[in-house]
Design a protein around this motif. Structure first.
Motif, PDB file in Angstrom:
ATOM      1  N   ASP A 176     -26.749   9.945  -7.769  1.00  0.00           N
ATOM      2  CA  ASP A 176     -27.698   9.924  -6.683  1.00  0.00           C
ATOM      3  C   ASP A 176     -27.290   8.785  -5.712  1.00  0.00           C
ATOM      4  O   ASP A 176     -26.964   7.400  -6.255  1.00  0.00           O
ATOM      5  CB  ASP A 176     -29.207   9.467  -7.439  1.00  0.00           C
ATOM      6  N   SER A 177     -27.554   8.733  -4.365  1.00  0.00           N
ATOM      7  CA  SER A 177     -26.976   7.779  -3.421  1.00  0.00           C
ATOM      8  C   SER A 177     -27.996   6.590  -3.595  1.00  0.00           C
ATOM      9  O   SER A 177     -27.354   5.451  -3.203  1.00  0.00           O
ATOM     10  CB  SER A 177     -27.124   8.271  -2.138  1.00  0.00           C
ATOM     11  N   LYS A 178     -28.893   6.590  -4.194  1.00  0.00           N
ATOM     12  CA  LYS A 178     -29.942   5.427  -4.237  1.00  0.00           C
ATOM     13  C   LYS A 178     -29.339   4.437  -5.328  1.00  0.00           C
ATOM     14  O   LYS A 178     -29.707   3.317  -5.618  1.00  0.00           O
ATOM     15  CB  LYS A 178     -31.343   5.845  -4.665  1.00  0.00           C
ATOM     16  N   GLN A 189     -28.473  -1.514 -10.291  1.00  0.00           N
ATOM     17  CA  GLN A 189     -29.837  -0.654 -10.411  1.00  0.00           C
ATOM     18  C   GLN A 189     -29.975   0.068 -11.886  1.00  0.00           C
ATOM     19  O   GLN A 189     -30.721   0.417 -12.157  1.00  0.00           O
ATOM     20  CB  GLN A 189     -29.915   0.501  -9.382  1.00  0.00           C
ATOM     21  N   LYS A 205     -26.492   2.335  -6.130  1.00  0.00           N
ATOM     22  CA  LYS A 205     -25.527   1.636  -5.455  1.00  0.00           C
ATOM     23  C   LYS A 205     -24.401   0.980  -6.495  1.00  0.00           C
ATOM     24  O   LYS A 205     -23.235   1.054  -6.306  1.00  0.00           O
ATOM     25  CB  LYS A 205     -25.834   0.645  -4.553  1.00  0.00           C
TER      26      LYS A 205
END
Length: 264
Positions: A139-141, A195, A143
């Protein structure tokens, strides 16, 4: 004055009599201080909390044994021992490092045993939502993903194996933030510098700032085992063997289980 002279004379006479008949004069025995022994235990960082709690339990009955811990990445500790750093016991988070020392003849024959096992988990910060599997890391969120340096940190090696077996490694490697030990990986997620992260279940258990989203299937990585052995060059082999034996006993096992380790 005459009385003091008489008593003095009698004291000398009694002492002379005792010597004459072969009885020794009574003198206080010297107090002999119990000598202490220092042993150095080089251990994987993931064992820190459990071993710190085990130490005073051991010293209740072995107060003359001082235990000094040297925590770090298993690969780094292995290299230290190979280079002659003082160590009496080595506890690794993987077989690879202990195998290497054994092949070089640096372990005391017959002293090696498996202390515990562990599992590998994916963690995220408490406020991260929508991540429920390793696949979600694309997922792009997400990082940055914290992971142990695979060459020296067994948890990183296991994490790399999981991602490669899931065919995710190539997609994710540009997001990796490497830690020098598994506690650095945990700290990176706790602080928000990453994250997500891959750590042992036992490390995740120590923090209220992260949450476990999935436990890796054990078929996706090599067995996570913690071998322990006495270093052949130890100057305190007897004391080291006694501590290793204690680590396999009921008191130590109770502590290891408390911290989430899988104990045989």
């Amino acid at each position: 004055m005459k009385r003091r002279q008489i008593f003095g004379f009698l004291g000398i006479a009694v002492a002379g009599l005792l010597l004459a008949i072969g009885l020794p004069l009574v003198t206080p025995s010297p107090v002999i201080a119990q000598s202490s022994t220092n042993i150095t235990v080089s251990a994987a960082s993931s064992l820190k909390d459990a071993l710190e709690e085990i130490k005073p339990l051991y010293q209740q009955s072995k107060s003359n044994i001082n235990i000094n811990y040297n925590f770090g990445a298993s690969g780094a500790l292995q290299q230290q021992i190979e280079q002659g750093a003082p160590a009496d016991i080595f506890i690794s988070a993987g077989k690879k490092q202990v195998d290497a020392l054994e092949q070089k003849g640096l372990l005391l024959s017959g002293s090696r045993t498996n202390l515990a096992n562990n599992s590998l988990v994916l963690i995220v910060a408490q406020d991260v939502v929508g991540i429920t599997s390793f696949a979600n890391l694309t997922d792009s969120k997400i990082k940055k993903i914290a992971i142990g340096e695979p060459r020296s940190v067994p948890a990183g090696q296991y994490g790399e194996e999981v991602l490669k077996n899931l065919k995710l490694y190539d997609q994710l490697k540009s997001k990796f933030v490497f830690g020098n030990n598994v506690r650095q990986v945990l700290a990176a997620v706790e602080s928000g510098n990453a994250q997500a992260g891959i750590v042992y279940a036992t490390d995740a258990k120590t923090s209220n700032k992260v949450k476990v989203v999935v436990t890796a299937n054990e078929k996706l990585h090599s067995p996570i085992v913690y071998p322990v052995a006495v270093i052949k060059g130890s100057k305190n082999i007897s004391a080291a063997k006694q501590f290793v034996q204690f680590l396999s006993g009921s008191q130590a096992k109770t502590v290891l289980r408390k911290y989430g380790f899988i104990v045989p």
